[in-house]
Design an enzyme around this catalytic site. Structure first.
Site, mmCIF file in Angstrom:
data_model
loop_
_atom_site.group_PDB
_atom_site.id
_atom_site.type_symbol
_atom_site.label_atom_id
_atom_site.label_comp_id
_atom_site.label_asym_id
_atom_site.label_seq_id
_atom_site.Cartn_x
_atom_site.Cartn_y
_atom_site.Cartn_z
ATOM 1 N N GLY A 145 -3.302 -6.018 5.027
ATOM 2 C CA GLY A 145 -4.619 -6.219 4.188
ATOM 3 C C GLY A 145 -5.615 -4.931 3.752
ATOM 4 O O GLY A 145 -6.736 -5.016 3.503
ATOM 5 N N ARG A 146 -5.042 -3.960 3.910
ATOM 6 C CA ARG A 146 -5.609 -2.499 3.555
ATOM 7 C C ARG A 146 -5.748 -2.593 2.178
ATOM 8 O O ARG A 146 -6.710 -2.011 1.590
ATOM 9 C CB ARG A 146 -4.807 -1.284 4.295
ATOM 10 C CG ARG A 146 -5.817 -0.395 4.657
ATOM 11 C CD ARG A 146 -5.119 0.645 5.363
ATOM 12 N NE ARG A 146 -4.618 0.494 6.839
ATOM 13 C CZ ARG A 146 -4.273 1.568 7.671
ATOM 14 N NH1 ARG A 146 -4.022 2.829 7.273
ATOM 15 N NH2 ARG A 146 -4.055 1.052 9.029
#
Ligand code: FAD
Ligand code: SF4
Ligand code: SF4
Lengths: 110, 524
Positions: free
Chosen positions: B255-256
């Site tokens: 999810g970065r």
């Protein structure tokens, strides 16, 4: 960034000059070191860990200056706080050996 | 030109982080005379010292080892090799046990045995310095290497400066080990501002090749004000917008990218570690004291208070590309030249992805040990001899006045490598633009000269960052797929036909060619 070399505490051992990886300090004959290249400070806190008398303060802000005074950080108990947490210095136990590290390992989700 | 300090050794080690110290120690234990030079201070300098690392320490039973090897295999795009993973797991196991024997204060488990899955940076590197010193290695601190020396038999030493005295130094050596870490482009990620790709530059000037330079776009989460890019604990984080609503899909690992997209759109993102169960919070505090340090100093409670975050570039430090290695002696294509740690490609054990944790530290100590052994044997076989060595710098290093546009070059490179929409999310179009501009920059650099009396190391750093960026983007434009950490917006899928390494070589002209993966891990 490094913000403070305490004139009242510093014992002029020049260890900070020696250990700073980015060579921020300059040694001064018969005086305390100076913060000569503050822009080069990488905010790694290593100088604080090696200073034997907790005479240094590195502010956590990496990219900009802050104005602080020794009295303020001293009052807040911040000066020397990292060395204490890492467990370096006389009569302290290195945090590296702390049992909580193993406890976290058993429960961690990362 | 006579240098102020002239030394002769069997092995010269450039860089005193974990890779360099293990290399120096191993070479010394094989009877070699060793000199170790560090740009900063061996013991505090580099990515490990101020941060600390989880270590890929795995019991040598079949089941644990197989599980460990498969753990990152897919994430790394299936580019890791079984033989190398075995080798590094074995060596890391041995080294960690050795650290315990030397007195590293590991915590104890229920049985009262040392628990060895991590190392606190300051403690580890202080110990390594002590052991290296005891082994008779000559350490020169604040003494960056500026260029390698070589003749027709290969590399035979290096020259540099001593930052605190202005003296110049020269070390002639039978073999040289580059252990100068990766390149984080002066982003101020924790401990990384000494890591500017100097070793890549020196290796390229000597004729070494690189592997996996497309895997060089690691960005780490940190509070916006802080240098502390410790990321593991963000797996307990929730991510919010300024108005308090949740950022959907944001996370610390995959999810970065979501976070990066928002930030590059100018949207502020905040984090809070509110997912950390109450009962483990004290354990978190003790295990990574430096994670909490910036918060404590500003009176922020990261478990309760939302704080704004950013992503700092860590480049190849938590990427995997680096100098290509020929075999388990850690030699490069160039006679007499060896590489270890982040300076050498880590694809061999983790493919195109490392992220946080374990593999890097294992690689640093293992490859360092192997390089120390390899270089020592080579030096003892060939001897130092009387050689006619010449400096290899691609920009002349001269005595006397000269102007070099260091600050301008640094800024120009940073403008290419830092933006998420260029380096994290890559496209043919933007990569080509960056490559053009960086090539022009390189031409300008090549016409300059560096004065050894000025701030020569900073000038060399700017050259090194430029070359590193060019290798990164040339590799990246040639990998027309998404694999490991390398993300191509125009080719979002992995492509089975590109299951190979990319080898890049050159200084003025950079060429890139595919190389088959020798022996990938057998998937069960
Ligand atoms: C915040 C952070 C957290 C991390 N956490 C983990 C983790 O949990 N697990 C893990 O496995 N890995 C982790 N890593 C990665 C790990 O720290 C590195 O892979 C490791 O430090 C590499 O060791 P090294 O010896 O190759 O390089 P470094 O430790 O970076 O040391 C390189 C040394 O070379 C010196 N040097 C540079 N240029 C020159 C020159 N021109 N001349 C002389 N000397 C020079 C530097 O001063 C430095 O001392 C982390 C990295 C960061 C930044
Ligand atoms: S380490 Fe501390 S006591 Fe020593 S010179 Fe630096 S500030 Fe002063
Ligand atoms: S924080 Fe690190 S870089 Fe800054 S002065 Fe201290 S030791 Fe040097």
């Amino acid at each position: 960034m490094i913000e403070l070399v305490s004139e009242s505490k510093c014992v002029k051992c020049n260890l900070c000059v020696k250990v700073c990886p980015t060579n921020v300090f300059d040694k001064v004959d018969n005086d305390i070191p100076v913060i000569a290249r503050q822009d080069d400070c990488q905010t790694c806190f290593m100088c604080e860990l090696y200073c034997p008398v907790d005479a240094l303060y590195v502010a956590p802000q990496a990219d900009w200056n802050v104005s602080i005074t020794e009295a303020v950080v001293e009052n807040k108990g911040l000066i020397g706080s990292y060395r204490e947490k890492v467990g370096w210095g006389p009569k302290r136990t290195p945090v590296a050996s702390h049992g909580y590290i193993y406890e976290l390992y058993k429960r961690a989700k990362f | 030109m006579k240098k102020d300090i002239e030394l002769v050794a069997d092995v010269l080690v450039i860089g005193g982080g974990p890779a360099g110290t293990w290399a120096a120690l191993t070479a010394a234990s094989k009877g070699s005379k060793v000199v170790l030079v560090d740009k900063g201070y061996c013991g505090t300098s580099g990515a490990t010292a101020p941060s600390g690392t989880g270590v890929w320490y795995v019991n040598p039973d079949e089941e644990s080892r197989t599980k460990a090897k498969l753990g990152r295999f897919e994430l790394g795009g299936r580019l890791a090799e079984d033989t190398w993973m075995n080798r590094v797991l074995d060596q890391t196991y041995e080294n960690m046990n050795q650290l315990s024997a030397w007195g590293y204060p590991f915590p104890l488990n229920e049985e009262g045995n040392p628990h060895k899955t991590g190392l606190q940076g300051p403690e580890y590197m202080r110990l390594m310095r002590k052991i290296v010193h005891k082994a008779g290695v000559k350490i020169l601190d604040h003494s960056p290497a500026l260029e390698l020396l070589a003749d027709e038999h290969g590399v035979g030493g290096a020259v540099g400066v001593r930052q605190q005295t202005g003296e110049t130094w020269k070390v002639e050596a039978g073999a040289v080990i580059i252990a100068s870490g990766g390149c984080a482009f002066l982003s101020k990620a924790l401990g990384c501002n000494v890591l500017t790709g100097d070793g890549y530059l020196m290796a390229a000037e000597a004729g070494a090749d690189f592997s996996g330079m497309e895997f060089s776009n690691a960005y780490a989460i940190s509070p916006i004000f802080s240098s502390v890019t410790k990321t593991a604990y963000y797996s307990y984080a929730s991510f919010y917008y300024e108005d308090g609503s949740i950022v959907e899909g944001a996370g610390s690992k995959r999810g970065r990218s979501v976070i990066a997209k928002k930030i590059s759109e100018g949207i502020k993102v905040f984090a809070v570690l509110d997912q950390a169960p109450e009962e483990i919070r004290p354990f978190l505090r003790i295990s990574q004291t430096n994670f909490f340090l910036p918060f404590d100093r500003l009176g922020i409670d990261p478990f309760k208070d939302k704080f704004q975050i950013t992503l700092r570039l860590e480049g190849t430090v938590r990427g995997t590309g680096g100098i290509q290695i020929v075999d388990e002696t850690m030699k490069t294509l160039v006679q007499g030249l060896y590489a270890a740690g982040d300076a050498a490609t880590r694809e061999l054990i983790c493919g195109g992805f490392t992220g946080g944790g374990s593999h890097n530290a294992a690689w640093a100590m293992s490859s360092g040990t192997l390089a120390g052994k390899g270089a020592s044997e080579y030096a003892q076989r060939t001897g130092v001899g009387n050689r006619d060595l010449k400096g290899l710098s691609s920009v002349p290093i001269t005595v006397g006045n000269s102007t070099f546009k260091t600050a301008e070059y640094v800024r120009a490179v940073q403008e290419e490598v830092m933006p998420y929409d260029r380096n994290l999310f890559r496209t043919e179009h933007k990569l080509a633009g960056s490559i053009n501009r960086l090539d022009d920059l390189w031409k300008d650099i090549r016409n300059g000269s560096i004065s050894i009396e000025g701030n020569a190391i900073k000038a060399r750093e700017s050259v090194a960052m430029t070359l590193t960026a060019r290798h990164m983007f040339n590799a990246a434009i040639n990998r027309k797929e998404t694999r490991g950490m390398h993300k191509r917006i125009d080719f979002p899928q992995i492509d089975a036909n590109q299951h190979y390494r990319l080898i890049s070589s050159g200084l003025d002209e950079i060429s890139v060619r595919p190389k088959p993966v020798e022996q990938e891990a057998i998937l069960k």
